[in-house]
Motif scaffolding. Structure first.
Motif, PDB file in Angstrom:
ATOM      1  N   SER A   1      -5.845   9.006 -13.824  1.00  0.00           N
ATOM      2  CA  SER A   1      -4.567   7.750 -14.043  1.00  0.00           C
ATOM      3  C   SER A   1      -4.479   7.669 -12.431  1.00  0.00           C
ATOM      4  N   ALA A   2      -4.951   8.488 -11.675  1.00  0.00           N
ATOM      5  CA  ALA A   2      -4.384   7.813  -9.814  1.00  0.00           C
ATOM      6  C   ALA A   2      -5.848   6.670  -9.992  1.00  0.00           C
ATOM      7  N   LEU A   3      -6.561   7.865 -10.172  1.00  0.00           N
ATOM      8  CA  LEU A   3      -8.317   6.651 -10.040  1.00  0.00           C
ATOM      9  C   LEU A   3      -7.151   4.881 -10.774  1.00  0.00           C
ATOM     10  N   LEU A   4      -6.873   5.017 -11.797  1.00  0.00           N
ATOM     11  CA  LEU A   4      -6.850   3.393 -12.267  1.00  0.00           C
ATOM     12  C   LEU A   4      -6.280   2.657 -11.440  1.00  0.00           C
ATOM     13  N   HIS A  64       1.057  -1.243   0.079  1.00  0.00           N
ATOM     14  CA  HIS A  64       0.301  -0.169  -0.280  1.00  0.00           C
ATOM     15  C   HIS A  64       0.874   1.242  -0.176  1.00  0.00           C
ATOM     16  N   VAL A  65       2.226   1.062   1.085  1.00  0.00           N
ATOM     17  CA  VAL A  65       3.246   2.424   0.871  1.00  0.00           C
ATOM     18  C   VAL A  65       3.441   2.616  -0.512  1.00  0.00           C
ATOM     19  N   THR A  66       3.957   1.626  -1.902  1.00  0.00           N
ATOM     20  CA  THR A  66       4.273   1.872  -3.135  1.00  0.00           C
ATOM     21  C   THR A  66       2.997   2.973  -4.048  1.00  0.00           C
ATOM     22  N   TYR A  67       1.819   1.992  -3.704  1.00  0.00           N
ATOM     23  CA  TYR A  67       0.750   2.194  -4.317  1.00  0.00           C
ATOM     24  C   TYR A  67       0.539   3.913  -3.736  1.00  0.00           C
ATOM     25  N   SER A  68       0.388   4.198  -2.802  1.00  0.00           N
ATOM     26  CA  SER A  68       0.131   5.707  -2.281  1.00  0.00           C
ATOM     27  C   SER A  68       1.194   6.486  -2.628  1.00  0.00           C
ATOM     28  N   ILE A  69       2.288   5.923  -3.077  1.00  0.00           N
ATOM     29  CA  ILE A  69       3.577   6.977  -3.604  1.00  0.00           C
ATOM     30  C   ILE A  69       2.826   7.783  -5.048  1.00  0.00           C
ATOM     31  N   LEU A  70       3.147   6.779  -5.803  1.00  0.00           N
ATOM     32  CA  LEU A  70       2.590   6.951  -7.022  1.00  0.00           C
ATOM     33  C   LEU A  70       0.676   7.844  -7.460  1.00  0.00           C
ATOM     34  N   ILE A  71       0.600   6.902  -6.335  1.00  0.00           N
ATOM     35  CA  ILE A  71      -1.089   7.962  -5.962  1.00  0.00           C
ATOM     36  C   ILE A  71      -1.031   8.972  -6.100  1.00  0.00           C
ATOM     37  N   HIS A  72       0.285   8.996  -4.981  1.00  0.00           N
ATOM     38  CA  HIS A  72       0.072  10.824  -4.498  1.00  0.00           C
ATOM     39  C   HIS A  72       0.774  11.653  -5.514  1.00  0.00           C
ATOM     40  N   ILE A  80      -6.653  11.316  -3.209  1.00  0.00           N
ATOM     41  CA  ILE A  80      -7.150  10.995  -4.384  1.00  0.00           C
ATOM     42  C   ILE A  80      -8.435  12.463  -3.813  1.00  0.00           C
ATOM     43  N   LEU A  81      -8.939  12.347  -2.681  1.00  0.00           N
ATOM     44  CA  LEU A  81      -9.642  13.238  -1.948  1.00  0.00           C
ATOM     45  C   LEU A  81      -9.875  14.213  -2.953  1.00  0.00           C
ATOM     46  N   LEU A  82      -8.380  15.075  -1.789  1.00  0.00           N
ATOM     47  CA  LEU A  82      -7.899  15.911  -2.202  1.00  0.00           C
ATOM     48  C   LEU A  82      -8.108  16.887  -3.286  1.00  0.00           C
ATOM     49  N   SER A  83      -7.245  15.946  -4.480  1.00  0.00           N
ATOM     50  CA  SER A  83      -6.806  16.783  -5.709  1.00  0.00           C
ATOM     51  C   SER A  83      -8.570  16.568  -6.471  1.00  0.00           C
ATOM     52  N   LEU A  84      -9.532  15.612  -6.255  1.00  0.00           N
ATOM     53  CA  LEU A  84     -10.757  15.504  -6.942  1.00  0.00           C
ATOM     54  C   LEU A  84     -11.558  17.108  -6.651  1.00  0.00           C
ATOM     55  N   CYS A  85     -11.419  17.476  -5.326  1.00  0.00           N
ATOM     56  CA  CYS A  85     -12.186  18.345  -4.592  1.00  0.00           C
ATOM     57  C   CYS A  85     -11.259  19.763  -4.855  1.00  0.00           C
ATOM     58  N   GLU A  86     -10.380  20.097  -4.835  1.00  0.00           N
ATOM     59  CA  GLU A  86      -9.196  20.965  -5.582  1.00  0.00           C
ATOM     60  C   GLU A  86      -8.982  21.430  -7.113  1.00  0.00           C
ATOM     61  N   ASN A  87      -9.306  20.062  -7.412  1.00  0.00           N
ATOM     62  CA  ASN A  87     -10.350  20.849  -8.627  1.00  0.00           C
ATOM     63  C   ASN A  87     -11.368  20.604  -9.104  1.00  0.00           C
ATOM     64  N   GLY A  88     -12.406  21.372  -7.899  1.00  0.00           N
ATOM     65  CA  GLY A  88     -13.776  21.847  -8.236  1.00  0.00           C
ATOM     66  C   GLY A  88     -14.766  20.552  -8.588  1.00  0.00           C
ATOM     67  N   MET A  89     -13.502  19.343  -8.595  1.00  0.00           N
ATOM     68  CA  MET A  89     -14.701  18.058  -8.877  1.00  0.00           C
ATOM     69  C   MET A  89     -14.972  17.133  -7.937  1.00  0.00           C
ATOM     70  N   ILE A  90     -16.195  17.918  -7.310  1.00  0.00           N
ATOM     71  CA  ILE A  90     -16.803  17.808  -5.976  1.00  0.00           C
ATOM     72  C   ILE A  90     -18.391  17.289  -6.215  1.00  0.00           C
ATOM     73  N   SER A  91     -19.040  16.371  -6.677  1.00  0.00           N
ATOM     74  CA  SER A  91     -20.043  15.378  -7.187  1.00  0.00           C
ATOM     75  C   SER A  91     -18.884  14.057  -6.993  1.00  0.00           C
ATOM     76  N   GLU A  92     -17.795  14.651  -7.930  1.00  0.00           N
ATOM     77  CA  GLU A  92     -16.272  13.599  -7.786  1.00  0.00           C
ATOM     78  C   GLU A  92     -16.255  12.913  -6.853  1.00  0.00           C
ATOM     79  N   ALA A  93     -15.875  13.664  -5.744  1.00  0.00           N
ATOM     80  CA  ALA A  93     -15.368  13.381  -4.777  1.00  0.00           C
ATOM     81  C   ALA A  93     -16.435  12.811  -4.131  1.00  0.00           C
ATOM     82  N   ARG A  94     -17.333  13.505  -3.739  1.00  0.00           N
ATOM     83  CA  ARG A  94     -18.526  12.680  -3.081  1.00  0.00           C
ATOM     84  C   ARG A  94     -18.806  11.280  -3.575  1.00  0.00           C
TER      85      ARG A  94
END
Length: 740
Positions: free
Chosen positions: A463-466, A445-453, A486-500
């Protein structure tokens, strides 16, 4: 098939081994006769396979008969009861053949023996002191019987084999094997039964049980039982007890126990001293560890490489690399050669200090000794270079490892991936990630977390979601870091519906128990101006019993302030305290800014006094808010004095602070002071921002129509505001602006 087998408490002790040819089937021994009384008598008809097998063994000999056609034709039809009868006959007349027949049936024909046959053979092996084979037979039985089988097996031993020769050894080995298999409760049950039968367990069995219980308080019960039983202790016994006390964080008790053993015939062992030294080093008390090292020498115990490595490691962790090197030299003087572990420890010591040049000197010494770097060595070097921001050198080491046929560890890959993501080379990191999988390494999970972040920081949320879905498909539970990114990135990009939607999927999979994820979502709604949804999430938190943090309340306070509901925002400040939490500078600054915007300077200053009273240090933003408030009241000189207070407290004003006060001076038509503050920006090593220049341009235009015309013409000619800013900066620095 399994058959019920009657107890064999009547069976006689094994006879002395005699040749198979002496078998007299029509005049059976006493034990065999009694066996036949319990079961239907053996038929002398050729149709009885037991009779035929025993007769054939007598006439043709053991190996010849077992390799013949008849045995091959009936062996697969034999049941456990029939095999039991054959083994009990052989055990009486020829114990060696009983074992051979038992092994043949198990190994060649995959026959599952009954408990009775296993215990019969166990007693034969115990009688011949074939302890390794005895242990193997019992191990095979316990693998099948499993945990919780001790009461049943003890009952079988007790009723069927109580008076058999070497019965105590079988009991002891049974307890030992249970302990080796970490079936501790079963082992304790066997020992309790042995105590009732006045059978003594060996120190080997006790030591094995002590080792499994060394992290619990039950260890003392077993140790006291050893003493009470009069069983002779070994040095290993004391070493296990000391190790157990150290693991239970009872270091003083471990030292006291060591002192007690000093007066015994055994004395302290090098293993015990190493254990205590290691514990003191882990706690950072290397000086105390060194005193135990001296104790070794006092008792004539020669420190081994492990002893030296413990101290060298402790010194390296403490940052005393020079002393660690001295111990390495002392090691050589006493005829103990540093091993690969020693050099790896020293390399790690230099890495922890960030001194990779020193690490390479150690590597060179290692090479001079004819030792080749191993995976641990390369991992330390790769991690060190990556931590120093030298990912290029880390990648070179990776190439070297692969060329030598060494496989990188997951840790090495993780450091390389992290370093590449930090410098924005996420796609290069992905190539390395897939190489890692090709090498047969399982990303965690650490490896994946690094790449997703990393992908989220680059704005590549899809790509992070995939990658996130790939991780979940491998049953790797997501970490707070990966989900949060992922959640923070969606919120920062104004994609609040996708984030929810994503957040809801986390809740469905029960992965959203972390308050951090709720905080991100609440803050996302607040920033979007949707306070209602934020409050709904807060309600869910309270219903689920998840403890909110100060960050949770800070977001809600910001939301209420944004909605101009200052009364509710102020009430939440008290709610923070009711939850046993402490408001932060952010909490107060948010409220102070809202009061400032509302023109309520009295409440703003009240909050400032409360901050000081509670020992909460104002931040640069806090002071900027206060300066803004003072400027609104035209208290410009007080605002200037506050700049000095900021510097005194070690909070250097930034461009935002300066822009705030420069704007106020421009509005007051005090252009001279505005220029002076601009000059301070340069003097403090800061660069004015476009906002700074816009404020000044506005001020200059208001100040002088002639300057306004010049700047307007400059804008028309350049068509580029950056060029105008540069021209203005040069004009101001040159002192060419009109002074009025």
């Amino acid at each position: 098939m399994l058959h019920k087998w009657k107890p064999f408490s009547f069976l006689a002790k094994p006879h002395i081994c005699c040749p198979l040819s002496s078998l007299t089937f029509f005049k059976p021994s006493v034990s065999v006769a009694r066996l036949l009384e319990e079961e239907p008598p053996l038929s002398h008809s050729p149709k009885d396979p037991v009779f035929e097998i025993l007769s054939g063994l007598k006439k043709l000999g053991f190996r010849r008969f077992l390799s013949g056609d008849y045995f091959g034709s009936v062996v697969f039809s034999l049941d456990q009861l029939q095999v039991d009868k054959i083994i009990i006959f052989l055990r009486v007349e020829s114990p060696d053949f009983a074992v051979v027949f038992f092994d043949l049936m198990r190994n060649e024909y995959r026959f599952r023996h009954s408990r009775f046959s296993r215990f019969v053979v166990a007693h034969v092996l115990a009688g011949q002191r074939r302890l390794d084979e005895l242990r193997f037979v019992l191990e095979q039985m316990l693998k099948e019987e499993g945990s919780g089988s001790a009461p049943s097996l003890c009952e079988h031993l007790l009723n069927g084999f109580r008076d058999w020769d070497k019965n105590s050894l079988v009991w002891d080995m049974l307890a030992f094997v249970y302990s080796r298999f970490e079936m501790v409760h079963d082992a304790l049950y066997v020992l309790a039964k042995m105590k009732d039968l006045k059978l003594h367990a060996s120190i080997l069995t006790y030591n094995s049980l002590l080792y499994n219980l060394r992290h619990t308080g039950i260890m003392w019960d077993v140790y006291n039982e050893i003493k009470a039983s009069g069983t002779t202790q070994s040095k290993q016994t004391n070493s296990i007890v000391i190790d157990g006390l150290c693991r239970q964080s009872k270091l003083q008790d471990a030292v006291s126990f060591l002192r007690e053993t000093e007066a015994t015939r055994l004395g302290p062992s090098i293993v015990s001293l190493n254990t205590i030294m290691s514990r003191y080093c882990k706690l950072g008390f290397t000086d105390v560890a060194k005193s135990f090292f001296c104790m070794m020498l006092k008792y004539g115990l020669l420190p081994d490489a492990y002893s030296y490595n413990i101290l060298i490691h402790g010194l390296c962790i403490a940052g005393s690399i020079e002393e660690a090197l001295e111990f390495t030299s002392d090691m050589k003087k006493h005829g103990v050669e540093p091993d690969i572990v020693t050099y790896n420890i020293l390399t790690k010591g230099f890495r922890l200090l960030g001194q990779m040049d020193g690490a390479w000197i150690v590597i060179q010494r290692m090479l001079d000794k004819g030792l080749n770097p191993d995976v641990v060595t390369y991992t330390i070097l790769i991690c060190g270079h990556c931590q120093n921001g030298n990912v290029k050198e880390g990648l070179k080491l990776r190439e070297e490892m692969l060329s030598r046929g060494l496989q990188l560890s997951v840790l090495s890959y993780s450091f390389l991936l992290s370093s590449l993501c930090k410098i924005g080379q996420v796609h290069e990191a992905l190539v390395l990630f897939y190489e890692m999988e090709e090498q047969g390494l399982e990303p965690d999970h650490v490896t994946y977390s690094i790449l997703i972040h990393g992908l989220c920081k680059q704005g590549e949320v899809q790509s992070a979601l995939l990658l996130y879905k790939e991780m979940c498909s491998k049953s790797i539970p997501p970490s707070s870091l990966s989900s949060g990114a992922i959640l923070l990135s969606l919120c920062e990009n104004g994609m609040i519906s996708e984030a929810r939607m994503y957040f809801n999927s986390l809740i469905m999979n029960e992965w959203a128990h972390d308050i951090v994820l709720y905080n991100i979502m609440i803050d996302g709604y607040v920033r979007q101006g949707n306070l209602g949804e934020a409050l709904e999430l807060y309600k869910i938190i309270t219903e689920k019993g998840i403890t909110p943090t100060t960050v949770t309340f800070n977001s809600l306070i910001y939301g209420f302030c944004k909605n101009r509901n200052l009364a509710e925002a102020r009430r939440l400040l008290e709610t923070i305290r009711l939850h046993g939490l402490v408001p932060t500078a952010v909490t107060y600054t948010t409220l102070m800014n809202a009061y400032c915007e509302d023109g309520n300077m009295r409440c703003m200053l009240e909050l400032l006094r409360e901050m000081h009273a509670k020992g909460i240090r104002p931040t640069r933003v806090t002071y900027t808010v206060i300066i803004k408030g003072l400027c609104k009241q035209q208290k410009l000189q007080e605002a200037i004095r506050l700049l000095e207070d900021m510097r005194y407290m070690g909070l250097n004003p930034d461009q935002v602070t300066y822009n705030t006060i420069i704007q106020c001076f421009c509005k007051a038509r005090n252009i001279k002071m505005a220029f002076k503050l601009l000059n301070e920006i340069w003097l403090n090593g800061l660069e004015p921002t476009p906002v700074t220049y816009n404020i000044l341009i506005y001020g200059l235009c208001v100040h002088d129509q002639e300057i306004c015309d010049v700047l307007f013409n400059a804008c028309q000619q350049c068509g580029d505001l950056t060029s105008v800013y540069e021209m203005l900066a040069w004009t101001i620095k040159s002192g060419l602006l009109p002074q009025k």
